[in-house]
Design a protein around this motif. Structure first.
Motif, mmCIF file in Angstrom:
data_model
loop_
_atom_site.group_PDB
_atom_site.id
_atom_site.type_symbol
_atom_site.label_atom_id
_atom_site.label_comp_id
_atom_site.label_asym_id
_atom_site.label_seq_id
_atom_site.Cartn_x
_atom_site.Cartn_y
_atom_site.Cartn_z
ATOM 1 N N ALA A 634 30.663 29.514 -10.729
ATOM 2 C CA ALA A 634 29.547 28.647 -10.022
ATOM 3 C C ALA A 634 30.185 27.291 -10.039
ATOM 4 O O ALA A 634 29.900 26.434 -9.017
ATOM 5 N N GLU A 635 30.913 26.694 -10.874
ATOM 6 C CA GLU A 635 31.340 25.523 -10.874
ATOM 7 C C GLU A 635 32.587 25.367 -9.861
ATOM 8 O O GLU A 635 32.562 24.215 -9.097
ATOM 9 N N ASP A 636 33.387 26.533 -9.509
ATOM 10 C CA ASP A 636 34.293 26.304 -8.774
ATOM 11 C C ASP A 636 33.931 26.554 -7.097
ATOM 12 O O ASP A 636 34.865 26.252 -6.239
ATOM 13 N N ARG A 637 32.950 27.030 -6.957
ATOM 14 C CA ARG A 637 32.504 27.460 -5.476
ATOM 15 C C ARG A 637 32.511 26.374 -4.608
ATOM 16 O O ARG A 637 31.898 25.371 -4.993
ATOM 17 N N HIS A 638 33.191 26.625 -3.380
ATOM 18 C CA HIS A 638 32.990 25.433 -2.598
ATOM 19 C C HIS A 638 32.321 26.443 -1.357
ATOM 20 O O HIS A 638 32.237 27.408 -1.237
ATOM 21 N N VAL A 639 31.274 25.394 -0.481
ATOM 22 C CA VAL A 639 30.653 26.113 0.320
ATOM 23 C C VAL A 639 30.648 25.365 2.094
ATOM 24 O O VAL A 639 31.055 24.345 2.075
ATOM 25 N N ALA A 640 30.231 26.190 2.830
ATOM 26 C CA ALA A 640 30.224 25.804 4.294
ATOM 27 C C ALA A 640 29.053 26.600 5.155
ATOM 28 O O ALA A 640 28.435 27.782 4.645
ATOM 29 N N LEU A 641 28.494 25.800 5.888
ATOM 30 C CA LEU A 641 27.250 26.408 6.602
ATOM 31 C C LEU A 641 27.834 27.456 7.873
ATOM 32 O O LEU A 641 28.717 27.061 8.692
ATOM 33 N N PRO A 642 27.317 28.512 8.058
ATOM 34 C CA PRO A 642 27.708 29.375 9.012
ATOM 35 C C PRO A 642 26.723 28.831 10.142
ATOM 36 O O PRO A 642 25.826 28.056 10.206
ATOM 37 N N PRO A 643 27.657 29.230 11.456
ATOM 38 C CA PRO A 643 28.389 30.030 11.820
ATOM 39 C C PRO A 643 29.726 29.455 11.718
ATOM 40 O O PRO A 643 29.831 28.229 11.876
ATOM 41 N N LEU A 644 30.944 29.895 11.325
ATOM 42 C CA LEU A 644 32.030 29.541 10.801
ATOM 43 C C LEU A 644 33.186 30.206 12.042
ATOM 44 O O LEU A 644 32.874 30.997 12.375
ATOM 45 N N ASN A 645 34.317 28.980 12.266
ATOM 46 C CA ASN A 645 35.322 29.682 13.155
ATOM 47 C C ASN A 645 36.532 29.382 12.092
ATOM 48 O O ASN A 645 36.519 29.139 10.859
ATOM 49 N N ARG A 646 37.751 30.004 12.649
ATOM 50 C CA ARG A 646 38.957 30.035 11.734
ATOM 51 C C ARG A 646 39.407 28.792 11.214
ATOM 52 O O ARG A 646 39.627 28.513 9.971
ATOM 53 N N GLU A 647 39.182 27.567 11.929
ATOM 54 C CA GLU A 647 39.498 26.265 11.384
ATOM 55 C C GLU A 647 38.619 25.745 10.411
ATOM 56 O O GLU A 647 39.091 25.159 9.462
ATOM 57 N N LEU A 648 37.417 26.069 10.575
ATOM 58 C CA LEU A 648 36.215 25.626 9.479
ATOM 59 C C LEU A 648 36.767 26.394 8.278
ATOM 60 O O LEU A 648 36.532 25.888 7.229
ATOM 61 N N ALA A 649 36.977 27.878 8.492
ATOM 62 C CA ALA A 649 37.405 28.465 7.277
ATOM 63 C C ALA A 649 38.536 27.986 6.661
ATOM 64 O O ALA A 649 38.819 28.111 5.515
ATOM 65 N N HIS A 650 39.570 27.621 7.405
ATOM 66 C CA HIS A 650 40.793 27.127 6.745
ATOM 67 C C HIS A 650 40.413 25.577 5.889
ATOM 68 O O HIS A 650 40.949 25.783 4.691
ATOM 69 N N THR A 651 39.513 24.916 6.393
ATOM 70 C CA THR A 651 39.184 23.831 5.695
ATOM 71 C C THR A 651 38.489 24.095 4.518
ATOM 72 O O THR A 651 38.781 23.467 3.448
ATOM 73 N N LEU A 652 37.684 25.055 4.585
ATOM 74 C CA LEU A 652 36.881 25.838 3.392
ATOM 75 C C LEU A 652 37.720 25.990 2.175
ATOM 76 O O LEU A 652 37.772 25.923 1.139
#
Length: 925
Positions: A634-652
């Protein structure tokens, strides 16, 4: 579209009132006098009246102030009412004024009586004010609203104590005191404001409502937002993304922790804090977030003086090596880039003896004995270097080089700096005049080397956020097959309809497999079996118990009791199966099944935790982090709002600590693209099935050549509301043109940027003029982003596509399909969904084949479906084909001689309120 509240209805009355009435009582005379003084000093020249709830009206005086003896006799009604009285006294005069036709009220007071007024009680003050809004359509800011400022309209209806200059900085927040402190800071630095809005605890007008108004009215370059709570995440994100596309937006949030969160929202399952979700939302919107008040001031110092930054390579020019090293340490600690000076610059610095320490290198130390002229020559040389994007000058005052004279030289050298020039003036007394000179010249200045570096890195973060906002990545195809994904979606929906809390382990695996997520080799044994059936893969095996708790995401289970490892023979497998059944019988816990997997100790891999969880405000989020103990995860998790594309996924991926661990242990980065694709797949799963509440894959094993899910759990819940509206795939259709050619008409995707570019290259000058009313140059990346990236709740674009098989020149084998864009039709809705403007452009060789009618019909059907009241568009007078088409579709047309265009209008839905009818009656959209 505006779904909650009244949107922009009458919001302009707060910013552009022609008349104002102040309602006051004797307890708030000082506040009333302050507001009146600010209105006068701000230049308000409309009608200004005052009404006292007691005998207090006679105690305030001002030239031109009208005293209103009775509200019922007031005619005409004022545009804006300012309540400067006890908040519990507001409903009665507010109702009277609303009946007279008043449409905007600002309540400046609050206090204990207001804070103890819950909306859930029908007779509470909060509920009574809400009823007035609903009954009359009147708009309310406040209670506890510290005021409103619009310098372009000569309005200062606030209690600020500082004279406010006109400028292009706007403040929008929920705290008036933050705004007042900001105004005082800006006044000292000669920075003016366009708007200041402190909403307080508003019962009606929300922060996104005001943001929509500012986006439409313009007049500002930079926006500072103070956030305390967010209620409607989609409205917030839509308005914020639009603002950030055209303006610099900086946000600060109070209430980052549970004890200070006024909304008292809980933390999303599987996360340790809510604040990281807001971080992800602001980054996705292209907004720069700061976490402290001094960071906010430093951010404004930088962003109001640095328009843009060509890159992030930083060079230092200082009169002391120690000062430079302090700055370099700060830059390296924040991941910044130290510029490498060109050979020509190094030679010139050495030849002119301008660098007395580390000769001809960055940092450049002109020495403590350097004169102002020497300092200037060094700045000019370094600033002209093509390898340098930012020059930071650092100066400590000496007798040989007084700060005032050095500043004059630094300002004079600015035009020779090809990138950005920033300055740091150490000290206080003798450095004051140096800072003033830089301030007057518009050069960002700081009091310490570390603060100057903070300014650079702030611009780096801002550039990154803007890049993510504008990127147009290629399309990411899912691995799973369509019919299997449909079955998986149905499985989750049916589980929710049957009021199940979660899927079984096997069902969750079926869902993941249908979406192309690798599960490795897996074999299930039902608990009702007397003996295990051997799996089809060779030992060693591991066996995992599947029971109710083990099917719930983020639940803590005893792994030692639930998993048996290193089973090497059929007998060991049988004994393990019997042992697990006995354990759960003893615990009186139903055992559903056991999952058998091959042990893969021969493959080097790293365990991750990935999945989907649901935030109380922003809805579904995709997360990634390291696998391990649930608290550590839980402490290490990083999050992003969907919808994602590949570059946003790479950033995450790059945000998590596991990124370096993966690179170190696996040697290469071949895993990175596979992991990004999996995150995009999870994003698609979340948007495909809103009843999916949480999904936790932990561990997800990542090796140099493979990514597979080893354990997974999925829960279901009520349909989610997404902060960013997902792709509307319900509007995808296959159609036949008049000649029988098959085409696809669908909403545009951000990955269509390449198709748009190619489409525009093949348009004739005439077609471009008909669409844009001028010659259109090559599309920039920013223009492509605007065309390809849509907020689907405010905009829609339908593209017509033709797919043609590609064949190998020698083998004659099919090599896939070539997709061509044939035409595109768009609508832009206003924030209240009253009007939408259309445009359409068809490839020249497709004109006359019925494609334009198909696209326009689709736009009309869509706009009617979402509740838009009227569609309009502007057509070139000599575009006879388009004029004939809109007439055939039922539009009315009118030639506008002044603009030289034909305006076409079509009624779509009936207005429901008087205000909507009033809006539609206005000729100008």
């Amino acid at each position: 579209m505006q779904e909650n509240g009244l949107g922009l209805q009458f919001v302009e009355r707060f910013f552009q009132p022609r008349s104002i009435l102040i309602v006051l009582d004797s307890e708030h005379l000082d506040l009333a006098r302050t507001v009146l003084a600010n209105l006068s000093e701000g230049g308000f020249n409309g009608r200004l009246g005052v009404y006292g709830l007691d005998d207090s009206a006679g105690e305030v005086t001002m030239k031109g102030l009208e005293r209103v003896p009775e509200l019922k006799a007031l005619s005409p009604p004022p545009d804006l009412i300012l309540f400067v009285c006890r908040v519990e006294c507001v409903p009665e005069p507010l109702t009277t004024l609303a009946e007279r036709g008043c449409a905007a009220a600002l309540i400046m007071t609050g206090g204990a009586h207001w804070s103890e007024s819950p909306a859930s009680e029908p007779d509470s003050l909060r509920a009574r004010l809400g009823t007035i809004v609903t009954r009359f359509g009147l708009r309310i800011m406040g209670p506890e609203c510290a005021g409103i400022l619009s310098t372009r309209h000569n309005l200062n209806a606030s209690c600020t104590s500082t004279a406010i200059a006109r400028g292009r900085l706007a403040y929008l927040g929920q705290s008036g005191m933050v705004g007042h402190a900001l105004i005082d800071w800006a006044a000292e630095r000669g920075i003016g404001f366009s708007h200041m809005v402190a909403l307080g605890d508003s019962v009606d007008v929300t922060l996104p409502d005001v943001l929509d108004y500012l986006n439409l009215s313009g007049g500002y370059r930079a926006l500072v937002m103070h956030l305390e709570r967010i209620d409607n995440a989609r409205h917030f994100m839509t308005a914020l993304r639009e603002a950030a596309r055209h303006h610099v937006v900086v946000a600060i949030k109070s209430g980052r922790f549970e004890r200070t969160d006024l909304a008292r929202h809980g933390v999303a399952p599987g996360l340790s804090r809510r604040d990281q979700v807001l971080d992800a939302a602001l980054e996705r919107a292209g907004v720069l977030r700061v976490n402290a008040s001094d960071e906010l001031i430093d951010a404004l110092e930088t962003l109001t003086r640095v328009q843009s930054m060509p890159g992030d390579r930083v060079a230092f020019v200082a009169n002391g090596l120690g000062l430079s090293f302090m700055a370099m340490d700060a830059l390296i600690a924040q991941g910044g880039t130290l510029a490498s000076l060109s050979d020509a610059t190094c030679d010139a610095l050495t030849a002119q003896a301008l660098d007395v320490s580390v000769r001809g290198d960055n940092p450049v130390d002109v020495g403590s004995l350097a004169t102002p002229e020497v300092f200037e020559r060094a700045v000019r040389l370094v600033g002209a270097d093509p390898n340098v994007d930012v020059v930071i000058t650092i100066h400590a005052p000496t007798r040989m080089a007084p700060a005032e004279e050095v500043a004059r030289r630094v300002v004079a050298s600015r035009d020779a700096v090809r990138g950005v020039l920033m300055s740091c003036w150490m000290g206080l007394k003798t450095a004051r005049e140096a800072r003033l000179q830089c301030q007057r010249a518009g050069i960002a200045h700081y009091r310490s080397p570390e603060k100057a570096v903070d300014g650079v890195m702030l611009m780096v973060r801002y550039r990154k956020a803007q890049h993510l906002l504008r990127l147009t990545p290629p399309n990411a195809e899912l691995v799973g097959r369509d019919h299997r994904r449909e079955n998986a979606q149905r499985l989750i929906r049916e589980a929710f309809e049957r009021q199940r809390r979660a899927l079984t382990h096997q069902e969750c695996g079926e869902v993941l497999d249908a979406y192309g997520v690798s599960l490795g080799r897996v074999h299930y044994l039902q608990a009702t079996h007397s003996e295990p059936v051997l799996p089809a893969f060779a030992p060693p095996w591991q066996m995992q118990a599947v029971h109710e708790q083990a099917c719930m995401p983020f639940s803590v289970s005893d792994t030692a009791e639930c998993v048996l490892r290193r089973l090497t023979t059929p007998i060991a497998l049988q004994e393990a199966f019997a042992e697990l059944k006995a354990r759960f019988e003893a615990r009186d816990t139903p055992l559903y099944s056991v999952c058998v997997r091959p042990e893969r100790s021969d493959v080097a891999s790293v365990g991750l935790s990935v999945g989907i969880t649901r935030d109380p405000v922003f809805g579904p989020v995709v997360f990634i982090g390291r696998a391990g103990h649930p608290l550590d995860e839980a402490e290490d998790r990083h999050v992003a709002l969907p919808p994602l594309n590949r570059e946003l996924a790479h950033t995450l991926i790059d945000q998590t600590s596991a990124r370096h661990l993966l690179t170190e242990q696996l040697g290469s980065e071949a895993w990175r693209e596979r992991l990004a694709r999996l995150l995009v797949t999870l994003s698609t799963l979340a948007t495909d099935v809103p009843t999916l509440e949480c999904l936790n894959i932990s561990p997800l094993r990542v090796s140099a050549t493979d990514v597979w899910a080893e354990d997974y759990r999925l829960s279901v819940g009520p349909p989610a509301r997404f902060a960013i509206m997902p792709y509307p795939d319900q509007w995808v259709n296959e159609e036949l043109l008049s000649e029988g050619d098959s085409i696809t008409i669908r909403p545009i995707r951000e990955s269509d940027a390449a198709l748009i570019t190619e489409f525009h290259r093949h348009l004739s000058a005439r077609s471009i003029r008909f669409r844009y009313f001028r010659d259109k140059p090559e599309l920039s990346q920013e223009a492509l982003a605007r065309l390809a990236q849509l907020n689907y709740d405010r905009q829609m674009a339908f593209v017509a596509l033709e797919s043609v098989p590609k064949w190998g020149s020698s083998s004659g084998e099919a090599l896939g399909e070539s997709v061509t864009m044939l035409g595109v039709a768009r609508v832009w809705n206003d924030p209240d969904n009253v009007r939408t403007e259309f445009s359409i452009i068809i490839r020249d060789d497709m004109q006359g084949r019925g494609l334009g009618r198909r696209l326009m019909t689709r736009l009309i059907d869509y706009s009617r479906h979402v509740g838009t009241l009227e569609m309009y568009g502007k057509i070139a007078p000599d575009n006879r084909a388009m004029r004939a088409l809109v007439k055939a579709l039922g539009f009315t047309t009118r030639l506008d001689m002044e603009e030289g265009v034909v305006t076409a209008r079509l009624a779509l839905n009936e207005p429901a309120t008087a205000w909507q009818r009033q809006r539609l009656a206005q000729t100008d959209p």
